[in-house]
Design an enzyme around this catalytic site. Structure first.
Site, PDB file in Angstrom:
ATOM      1  N   ASP A  29       0.797  -1.273  -0.048  1.00 14.51           N
ATOM      2  CA  ASP A  29      -0.016  -0.238   0.471  1.00 14.51           C
ATOM      3  C   ASP A  29       0.449   1.497  -0.001  1.00 14.51           C
ATOM      4  O   ASP A  29       1.809   1.215   1.023  1.00 14.51           O
ATOM      5  CB  ASP A  29      -0.675  -0.044   1.204  1.00 14.51           C
ATOM      6  CG  ASP A  29      -1.696   1.083   1.490  1.00 14.51           C
ATOM      7  OD1 ASP A  29      -1.836   1.906   0.548  1.00 14.51           O
ATOM      8  OD2 ASP A  29      -3.189   0.772   1.252  1.00 14.51           O
ATOM      9  N   HIS A  93      -9.629  -6.688  -2.505  1.00 13.51           N
ATOM     10  CA  HIS A  93      -8.700  -6.581  -1.364  1.00 13.51           C
ATOM     11  C   HIS A  93      -8.927  -6.996  -0.723  1.00 13.51           C
ATOM     12  O   HIS A  93      -9.879  -6.914   0.297  1.00 13.51           O
ATOM     13  CB  HIS A  93      -8.173  -5.019  -1.880  1.00 13.51           C
ATOM     14  CG  HIS A  93      -8.689  -3.764  -1.741  1.00 13.51           C
ATOM     15  ND1 HIS A  93      -9.157  -3.172  -2.036  1.00 13.51           N
ATOM     16  CD2 HIS A  93      -7.962  -3.393  -0.158  1.00 13.51           C
ATOM     17  CE1 HIS A  93     -10.281  -2.494  -1.982  1.00 13.51           C
ATOM     18  NE2 HIS A  93      -9.106  -1.975  -0.428  1.00 13.51           N
ATOM     19  N   HIS A  95      -6.429  -6.248   3.114  1.00 15.90           N
ATOM     20  CA  HIS A  95      -4.778  -5.761   4.146  1.00 15.90           C
ATOM     21  C   HIS A  95      -5.027  -6.853   4.592  1.00 15.90           C
ATOM     22  O   HIS A  95      -5.576  -7.216   5.395  1.00 15.90           O
ATOM     23  CB  HIS A  95      -6.073  -4.678   4.383  1.00 15.90           C
ATOM     24  CG  HIS A  95      -6.843  -3.629   3.864  1.00 15.90           C
ATOM     25  ND1 HIS A  95      -5.431  -2.075   3.186  1.00 15.90           N
ATOM     26  CD2 HIS A  95      -8.098  -3.120   4.094  1.00 15.90           C
ATOM     27  CE1 HIS A  95      -7.056  -1.446   3.030  1.00 15.90           C
ATOM     28  NE2 HIS A  95      -8.202  -2.149   2.596  1.00 15.90           N
TER      29      HIS A  95
END
Length: 129
Positions: A29, A93, A95
């Site tokens: 990220d 997605h 994390h």
């Protein structure tokens, strides 16, 4: 219009890739909550995690587990946190966030690492693959 993640998969936008298969991609990220914060995505653009078919979903989670294990070896932390929010980018997605405290999961607090710091972090994580 393709999502930013689809554009990363296509190579249109650079990313600090950790690992990829034919179906999945893991990359850092760029505005992490903690160094080593990694996004794991299916390459197929599907907006919502729970809209993935069972095979793609289970494969994504197995890939995320493999990546979490590698991150944990590379980044000093107590454990790897997992979050699925999915509101900012219309592409499923997961994390993976190195945690030393609950504050490391605070998405309103973002770090601003340099490209060099991200590249070094990605290389460190990849070295444990």
């Amino acid at each position: 219009m393709p999502s930013i993640f689809t554009r990363i998969v296509a190579g249109e936008i650079p990313a600090h890739k950790i690992a990829e298969t034919d179906d999945y991609l893991a990359f850092l990220d760029v505005m992490p909550t903690a160094m080593g914060h990694t996004l794991v995505i299916p390459k197929k653009e599907i907006d919502y995690l729970f809209a993935l078919d069972d095979e793609l979903y289970m494969g994504l989670m197995a890939f995320a587990k493999k990546i979490a294990t590698v991150i944990e070896k590379a980044i000093p932390c107590k454990r790897i946190g997992v979050a699925v929010i999915g509101l900012e980018v219309p592409h499923a997605h997961v994390h993976l966030i190195p945690l030393n405290s609950m504050g490391d999961m605070n998405f309103s607090h973002k770090l601003k690492p340099t490209q060099e710091e991200l590249a070094a972090t990605a290389e460190k994580i990849r070295s444990f693959l």
